[in-house]
Scaffold this motif. Structure first.
Motif, PDB file in Angstrom:
ATOM      1  N   ARG A   6       0.714  -1.332   0.009  1.00 21.15           N
ATOM      2  CA  ARG A   6       0.027  -0.131   0.026  1.00 21.15           C
ATOM      3  C   ARG A   6       0.878   1.282  -0.160  1.00 21.15           C
ATOM      4  O   ARG A   6       2.075   1.187   0.593  1.00 21.15           O
ATOM      5  N   LYS A   7       0.550   2.328  -0.611  1.00 24.14           N
ATOM      6  CA  LYS A   7       1.115   3.474  -0.666  1.00 24.14           C
ATOM      7  C   LYS A   7       0.087   4.708  -0.315  1.00 24.14           C
ATOM      8  O   LYS A   7      -0.918   4.454  -0.739  1.00 24.14           O
ATOM      9  N   THR A   8       0.550   5.377   0.697  1.00 22.01           N
ATOM     10  CA  THR A   8      -0.459   6.652   1.009  1.00 22.01           C
ATOM     11  C   THR A   8       0.110   7.728   0.216  1.00 22.01           C
ATOM     12  O   THR A   8       1.278   8.273   0.603  1.00 22.01           O
ATOM     13  N   ILE A   9      -0.655   8.221  -0.552  1.00 23.91           N
ATOM     14  CA  ILE A   9      -0.061   9.609  -1.345  1.00 23.91           C
ATOM     15  C   ILE A   9      -0.859  10.840  -1.015  1.00 23.91           C
ATOM     16  O   ILE A   9      -2.257  10.748  -0.917  1.00 23.91           O
ATOM     17  N   LEU A  10      -0.189  11.781  -0.569  1.00 23.51           N
ATOM     18  CA  LEU A  10      -1.010  12.995   0.065  1.00 23.51           C
ATOM     19  C   LEU A  10      -0.897  13.914  -1.494  1.00 23.51           C
ATOM     20  O   LEU A  10       0.003  14.123  -1.860  1.00 23.51           O
ATOM     21  N   ALA A  30      -1.510   5.260  -7.423  1.00 22.36           N
ATOM     22  CA  ALA A  30      -2.076   4.658  -6.666  1.00 22.36           C
ATOM     23  C   ALA A  30      -2.652   3.515  -6.849  1.00 22.36           C
ATOM     24  O   ALA A  30      -2.515   2.230  -6.371  1.00 22.36           O
ATOM     25  N   MET A  31      -3.271   3.336  -8.371  1.00 21.45           N
ATOM     26  CA  MET A  31      -3.666   2.199  -9.100  1.00 21.45           C
ATOM     27  C   MET A  31      -2.570   1.409  -9.366  1.00 21.45           C
ATOM     28  O   MET A  31      -2.894   0.125  -8.941  1.00 21.45           O
ATOM     29  N   CYS A  32      -1.403   1.568  -9.452  1.00 18.17           N
ATOM     30  CA  CYS A  32      -0.209   0.667  -9.612  1.00 18.17           C
ATOM     31  C   CYS A  32       0.131  -0.027  -8.447  1.00 18.17           C
ATOM     32  O   CYS A  32       0.732  -1.068  -8.378  1.00 18.17           O
ATOM     33  N   THR A  33      -0.037   0.694  -7.320  1.00 16.90           N
ATOM     34  CA  THR A  33       0.662   0.237  -5.958  1.00 16.90           C
ATOM     35  C   THR A  33      -0.501  -0.200  -4.991  1.00 16.90           C
ATOM     36  O   THR A  33      -0.162  -0.583  -4.057  1.00 16.90           O
ATOM     37  N   GLY A  34      -1.816  -0.180  -5.598  1.00 18.28           N
ATOM     38  CA  GLY A  34      -2.806  -0.391  -4.565  1.00 18.28           C
ATOM     39  C   GLY A  34      -2.897   0.570  -3.430  1.00 18.28           C
ATOM     40  O   GLY A  34      -3.499   0.271  -2.390  1.00 18.28           O
ATOM     41  N   GLY A  35      -2.483   1.719  -3.800  1.00 15.74           N
ATOM     42  CA  GLY A  35      -2.597   2.712  -2.614  1.00 15.74           C
ATOM     43  C   GLY A  35      -3.877   3.535  -2.575  1.00 15.74           C
ATOM     44  O   GLY A  35      -4.845   3.328  -3.130  1.00 15.74           O
ATOM     45  N   GLN A  36      -3.559   4.432  -1.548  1.00 16.17           N
ATOM     46  CA  GLN A  36      -4.922   5.392  -1.518  1.00 16.17           C
ATOM     47  C   GLN A  36      -4.393   6.779  -1.482  1.00 16.17           C
ATOM     48  O   GLN A  36      -3.232   7.192  -1.366  1.00 16.17           O
ATOM     49  N   VAL A  37      -5.151   7.805  -1.676  1.00 17.46           N
ATOM     50  CA  VAL A  37      -5.079   9.269  -1.960  1.00 17.46           C
ATOM     51  C   VAL A  37      -5.695   9.865  -0.952  1.00 17.46           C
ATOM     52  O   VAL A  37      -6.756   9.917  -0.890  1.00 17.46           O
ATOM     53  N   TYR A  38      -5.043  10.920  -0.528  1.00 25.76           N
ATOM     54  CA  TYR A  38      -5.569  11.868   0.561  1.00 25.76           C
ATOM     55  C   TYR A  38      -5.448  13.186  -0.241  1.00 25.76           C
ATOM     56  O   TYR A  38      -4.285  13.799  -0.435  1.00 25.76           O
ATOM     57  N   LEU A  39      -6.683  13.550  -0.659  1.00 30.21           N
ATOM     58  CA  LEU A  39      -6.661  14.978  -1.364  1.00 30.21           C
ATOM     59  C   LEU A  39      -7.012  16.145  -0.436  1.00 30.21           C
ATOM     60  O   LEU A  39      -7.884  16.064   0.311  1.00 30.21           O
ATOM     61  N   ILE A  40      -6.079  17.249  -0.268  1.00 31.07           N
ATOM     62  CA  ILE A  40      -6.358  18.259   0.467  1.00 31.07           C
ATOM     63  C   ILE A  40      -6.457  19.528  -0.155  1.00 31.07           C
ATOM     64  O   ILE A  40      -5.606  19.656  -1.159  1.00 31.07           O
ATOM     65  N   HIS A  41      -6.944  20.356   0.390  1.00 34.41           N
ATOM     66  CA  HIS A  41      -7.019  21.869   0.114  1.00 34.41           C
ATOM     67  C   HIS A  41      -6.743  22.778   1.073  1.00 34.41           C
ATOM     68  O   HIS A  41      -7.477  22.516   2.020  1.00 34.41           O
ATOM     69  N   VAL A  42      -6.062  23.629   1.120  1.00 39.64           N
ATOM     70  CA  VAL A  42      -5.565  24.668   2.259  1.00 39.64           C
ATOM     71  C   VAL A  42      -6.025  25.949   1.897  1.00 39.64           C
ATOM     72  O   VAL A  42      -5.780  26.512   0.881  1.00 39.64           O
ATOM     73  N   LEU A  43      -7.054  26.538   2.834  1.00 37.81           N
ATOM     74  CA  LEU A  43      -7.526  27.868   2.758  1.00 37.81           C
ATOM     75  C   LEU A  43      -6.351  28.755   3.415  1.00 37.81           C
ATOM     76  O   LEU A  43      -6.130  28.697   4.640  1.00 37.81           O
ATOM     77  N   ASP A  44      -5.685  29.582   2.721  1.00 36.07           N
ATOM     78  CA  ASP A  44      -4.661  30.470   3.068  1.00 36.07           C
ATOM     79  C   ASP A  44      -5.460  31.699   3.775  1.00 36.07           C
ATOM     80  O   ASP A  44      -5.693  32.597   3.104  1.00 36.07           O
ATOM     81  N   THR A  45      -5.774  31.622   5.025  1.00 37.15           N
ATOM     82  CA  THR A  45      -6.444  32.635   5.943  1.00 37.15           C
ATOM     83  C   THR A  45      -5.501  33.939   5.707  1.00 37.15           C
ATOM     84  O   THR A  45      -6.266  34.930   6.010  1.00 37.15           O
ATOM     85  N   ASP A  46      -4.279  33.898   5.675  1.00 43.06           N
ATOM     86  CA  ASP A  46      -3.484  35.062   5.868  1.00 43.06           C
ATOM     87  C   ASP A  46      -4.003  36.082   4.715  1.00 43.06           C
ATOM     88  O   ASP A  46      -3.796  37.171   4.447  1.00 43.06           O
ATOM     89  N   VAL A  84      -9.365   3.581  -6.475  1.00 47.60           N
ATOM     90  CA  VAL A  84      -8.505   4.170  -5.604  1.00 47.60           C
ATOM     91  C   VAL A  84      -9.273   4.609  -4.760  1.00 47.60           C
ATOM     92  O   VAL A  84     -10.328   5.487  -4.820  1.00 47.60           O
ATOM     93  N   LYS A  85      -9.176   4.263  -3.306  1.00 50.19           N
ATOM     94  CA  LYS A  85      -9.603   4.899  -2.283  1.00 50.19           C
ATOM     95  C   LYS A  85      -9.254   6.206  -2.102  1.00 50.19           C
ATOM     96  O   LYS A  85      -7.784   6.703  -2.182  1.00 50.19           O
ATOM     97  N   ALA A 108       1.769  10.008   5.149  1.00 42.83           N
ATOM     98  CA  ALA A 108       1.864   9.576   3.848  1.00 42.83           C
ATOM     99  C   ALA A 108       3.439   8.954   3.514  1.00 42.83           C
ATOM    100  O   ALA A 108       4.599   9.406   4.104  1.00 42.83           O
ATOM    101  N   ASP A 109       3.523   8.256   2.464  1.00 40.81           N
ATOM    102  CA  ASP A 109       4.498   7.370   1.983  1.00 40.81           C
ATOM    103  C   ASP A 109       5.175   8.592   0.804  1.00 40.81           C
ATOM    104  O   ASP A 109       6.357   8.464   0.514  1.00 40.81           O
ATOM    105  N   MET A 110       4.370   9.483   0.295  1.00 43.35           N
ATOM    106  CA  MET A 110       4.939  10.270  -0.770  1.00 43.35           C
ATOM    107  C   MET A 110       3.645  11.401  -0.871  1.00 43.35           C
ATOM    108  O   MET A 110       2.600  11.319  -0.404  1.00 43.35           O
ATOM    109  N   ILE A 111       4.453  12.577  -1.490  1.00 44.12           N
ATOM    110  CA  ILE A 111       3.392  13.944  -1.715  1.00 44.12           C
ATOM    111  C   ILE A 111       3.380  14.154  -3.267  1.00 44.12           C
ATOM    112  O   ILE A 111       4.760  13.985  -3.643  1.00 44.12           O
TER     113      ILE A 111
END
Length: 146
Positions: A6-10, A30-46, A84-85, A108-111
């Protein structure tokens, strides 16, 4: 060469074509490694603290939050059946700090992230989120450029 089970990809996204391209690349990995993806968005409040023309900063932030959640949800729905999850997360704060915190939190194993390749004055004024993450992160990073 054996690949991990498994690979956890951010994948941090700002909804630009660069970050969308990075998301698609992360899905392929992720498809190749059977991994999952964490998709994030950051609101830059500054960014909104320096906008004097906004009468209600909290109201503006609420609308921004809602639009960002909708965009994240659309990306998720569009790719939820790709095999992919995918998990989505909306953060608030300094983008590079939130990305580093999420990498630790999700183990995460990778970004995989897009990079606009800003130069000159815009880079001096705004810095580069990708550059800061690359400099401070403990996990491998794949930068997707134009």
């Amino acid at each position: 060469m054996k690949t991990p089970d498994r690979k956890t990809i951010l994948v941090p996204v700002d909804f630009s074509r660069y970050s969308n391209k990075a998301f698609l690349q992360a899905l392929e990995l992720a498809m190749c490694t059977g991994g999952q993806v964490y998709l994030i968005h950051v609101l830059d409040t500054d960014l909104i603290t320096g906008l004097p023309h906004i009468s209600s900063k909290e109201e503006y932030l609420q609308r921004w939050r809602k639009r960002s959640e909708e965009k994240l949800r659309r990306l998720y729905v569009k790719h939820q059946d790709d095999g992919v999850k995918i998990e989505i997360s909306l953060r608030e704060g300094k983008p590079y700090q939130c990305i580093l915190e999420a990498a630790d939190e999700f183990k995460a194993d990778m970004i995989v992230m897009g990079s606009r390749g800003r130069t000159g004055l815009t880079r001096a004024l705004f810095g580069s989120v990708a550059e800061r993450v690359t400099r401070l992160c403990k996990v491998p990073i794949l930068l997707i450029k134009q």
